[in-house]
Design a protein around this motif. Structure first.
Motif, PDB file in Angstrom:
ATOM      1  N   HIS A 140       0.832  -1.200   0.000  1.00 35.57           N
ATOM      2  CA  HIS A 140       0.000   0.000   0.000  1.00 35.57           C
ATOM      3  C   HIS A 140       0.866   1.249   0.000  1.00 35.57           C
ATOM      4  O   HIS A 140       2.024   1.221   0.404  1.00 35.57           O
ATOM      5  CB  HIS A 140      -0.901   0.021   1.237  1.00 35.57           C
ATOM      6  CG  HIS A 140      -0.120   0.014   2.525  1.00 35.57           C
ATOM      7  ND1 HIS A 140       0.357  -1.150   3.106  1.00 35.57           N
ATOM      8  CD2 HIS A 140       0.297   1.034   3.333  1.00 35.57           C
ATOM      9  CE1 HIS A 140       1.017  -0.857   4.207  1.00 35.57           C
ATOM     10  NE2 HIS A 140       1.000   0.468   4.373  1.00 35.57           N
ATOM     11  N   HIS A 188      -8.892   4.283  -1.030  1.00 39.15           N
ATOM     12  CA  HIS A 188      -9.439   3.256  -0.144  1.00 39.15           C
ATOM     13  C   HIS A 188      -9.431   3.779   1.294  1.00 39.15           C
ATOM     14  O   HIS A 188      -8.379   4.116   1.832  1.00 39.15           O
ATOM     15  CB  HIS A 188      -8.600   1.983  -0.232  1.00 39.15           C
ATOM     16  CG  HIS A 188      -8.610   1.343  -1.580  1.00 39.15           C
ATOM     17  ND1 HIS A 188      -9.537   0.397  -1.951  1.00 39.15           N
ATOM     18  CD2 HIS A 188      -7.817   1.533  -2.665  1.00 39.15           C
ATOM     19  CE1 HIS A 188      -9.306   0.015  -3.195  1.00 39.15           C
ATOM     20  NE2 HIS A 188      -8.265   0.692  -3.647  1.00 39.15           N
ATOM     21  N   LEU A 190      -9.890   2.778   5.022  1.00 40.23           N
ATOM     22  CA  LEU A 190      -9.670   1.481   5.648  1.00 40.23           C
ATOM     23  C   LEU A 190      -9.500   1.610   7.161  1.00 40.23           C
ATOM     24  O   LEU A 190      -9.075   2.647   7.676  1.00 40.23           O
ATOM     25  CB  LEU A 190      -8.390   0.843   5.085  1.00 40.23           C
ATOM     26  CG  LEU A 190      -8.271   0.751   3.560  1.00 40.23           C
ATOM     27  CD1 LEU A 190      -6.840   0.433   3.168  1.00 40.23           C
ATOM     28  CD2 LEU A 190      -9.225  -0.302   3.027  1.00 40.23           C
ATOM     29  N   TRP A 247      -5.882  -4.941   6.920  1.00 40.78           N
ATOM     30  CA  TRP A 247      -6.973  -3.981   7.055  1.00 40.78           C
ATOM     31  C   TRP A 247      -8.303  -4.570   6.679  1.00 40.78           C
ATOM     32  O   TRP A 247      -8.402  -5.610   6.027  1.00 40.78           O
ATOM     33  CB  TRP A 247      -6.704  -2.744   6.200  1.00 40.78           C
ATOM     34  CG  TRP A 247      -6.425  -3.036   4.754  1.00 40.78           C
ATOM     35  CD1 TRP A 247      -7.315  -3.344   3.770  1.00 40.78           C
ATOM     36  CD2 TRP A 247      -5.134  -3.056   4.143  1.00 40.78           C
ATOM     37  NE1 TRP A 247      -6.668  -3.533   2.589  1.00 40.78           N
ATOM     38  CE2 TRP A 247      -5.327  -3.373   2.779  1.00 40.78           C
ATOM     39  CE3 TRP A 247      -3.824  -2.828   4.597  1.00 40.78           C
ATOM     40  CZ2 TRP A 247      -4.265  -3.475   1.879  1.00 40.78           C
ATOM     41  CZ3 TRP A 247      -2.777  -2.927   3.714  1.00 40.78           C
ATOM     42  CH2 TRP A 247      -2.997  -3.243   2.361  1.00 40.78           C
ATOM     43  N   ASN A 248      -9.330  -3.829   7.109  1.00 39.81           N
ATOM     44  CA  ASN A 248     -10.706  -4.063   6.684  1.00 39.81           C
ATOM     45  C   ASN A 248     -11.176  -2.827   5.925  1.00 39.81           C
ATOM     46  O   ASN A 248     -10.949  -1.692   6.372  1.00 39.81           O
ATOM     47  CB  ASN A 248     -11.614  -4.311   7.889  1.00 39.81           C
ATOM     48  CG  ASN A 248     -11.295  -5.624   8.577  1.00 39.81           C
ATOM     49  OD1 ASN A 248     -11.326  -6.675   7.952  1.00 39.81           O
ATOM     50  ND2 ASN A 248     -10.970  -5.557   9.859  1.00 39.81           N
ATOM     51  N   SER A 249     -11.807  -3.048   4.791  1.00 37.42           N
ATOM     52  CA  SER A 249     -12.255  -1.938   3.958  1.00 37.42           C
ATOM     53  C   SER A 249     -13.507  -1.288   4.535  1.00 37.42           C
ATOM     54  O   SER A 249     -14.433  -1.965   4.990  1.00 37.42           O
ATOM     55  CB  SER A 249     -12.541  -2.448   2.537  1.00 37.42           C
ATOM     56  OG  SER A 249     -13.008  -1.393   1.726  1.00 37.42           O
ATOM     57  N   SER A 282     -14.665   1.890   2.698  1.00 41.78           N
ATOM     58  CA  SER A 282     -15.237   2.317   1.424  1.00 41.78           C
ATOM     59  C   SER A 282     -14.130   2.531   0.413  1.00 41.78           C
ATOM     60  O   SER A 282     -12.964   2.735   0.780  1.00 41.78           O
ATOM     61  CB  SER A 282     -16.065   3.606   1.591  1.00 41.78           C
ATOM     62  OG  SER A 282     -15.258   4.673   2.063  1.00 41.78           O
ATOM     63  N   SER A 283     -14.458   2.471  -0.860  1.00 40.62           N
ATOM     64  CA  SER A 283     -13.505   2.687  -1.957  1.00 40.62           C
ATOM     65  C   SER A 283     -14.121   3.652  -2.955  1.00 40.62           C
ATOM     66  O   SER A 283     -15.331   3.592  -3.224  1.00 40.62           O
ATOM     67  CB  SER A 283     -13.169   1.360  -2.664  1.00 40.62           C
ATOM     68  OG  SER A 283     -12.554   0.461  -1.756  1.00 40.62           O
TER      69      SER A 283
END
Length: 202
Positions: free
Chosen positions: A55, A177, A179, A192-194, A196-197
């Motif tokens: 990332h 992203h 996160l 990580w947990n998403s 929103s994108s």
């Protein structure tokens, strides 16, 4: 090589759910840096960052998911959507591998497009989350880490291995992203947990 997870770079009071905005590399990028990643994996004392967790940090918000209500999360996601809709996708040519005291990565000089991106995401964070906690400084340059130091080790072996490798890689900046990021110091990794994108303009 020194332990990144015992460094001033990681002074988080919680290890789970740190709010971030990232750009995530595409498969072409991860294929380009694989030779450097192979060298990192062969070196004891530096944890390689697997492709799915590579990332580029745009902004870290000094709050954790368990501290923030859903309304603020929705507002910030909406601000990112607006920013993305008004921002054209771009590409950053990165060079490396870059060996430093706490790890290995590829990087590029900051340009106007990258500065606009982190400035706008930071401004939105202040508007949504307030100023009770000051935002940390933005990363000094756009970069993607390929390995995090996990122990005190002589860097000579990895320096020699990396000296024969060139990893020009193009970071395509086409999606923001939002996160909730976790860190595992024992494994030497960020996951990580998403939330929103948001796709930038094509």
């Amino acid at each position: 090589m020194r332990n990144f997870f015992n460094s001033p770079h990681l002074d988080w009071p919680q290890l789970h759910g740190s709010l971030h905005v990232y750009v995530l590399p595409d498969p072409e990028f991860t294929a380009s840096v694989q030779p450097a990643l192979d060298a990192v994996e062969a070196f004891e004392g530096c944890a390689a960052v697997q492709p799915r967790w590579q990332h580029a940090t745009v902004t870290r918000i000094p709050l954790w998911r368990n501290e923030v209500d859903d309304e603020a999360i929705v507002r910030y996601s909406g601000a990112l959507a607006t920013l993305a809709a008004d921002t054209s996708a771009f590409t950053i040519p990165m060079q490396g591998p870059w060996l430093h005291d706490y790890g290995v990565g590829v990087a590029a000089p900051e340009d106007a497009q990258w500065k606009h991106l982190y400035t706008a995401t930071r401004d939105a964070a202040v508007q949504v989350f307030g100023t009770d906690r000051a935002l940390p400084a933005p990363p000094p340059m756009p970069h993607v880490s390929l390995g995090y130091g996990t122990a005190e080790r002589d860097s000579t072996p990895i320096e020699l291995a990396l000296s024969t490798i060139k990893t020009p890689a193009s970071l395509v900046v086409d999606t923001l992203h939002f996160l909730a990021v976790d860190v595992d110091p024992d494994e030497g990794r960020f996951t990580w947990n998403s939330i929103s994108s948001h796709a930038l303009k094509g």
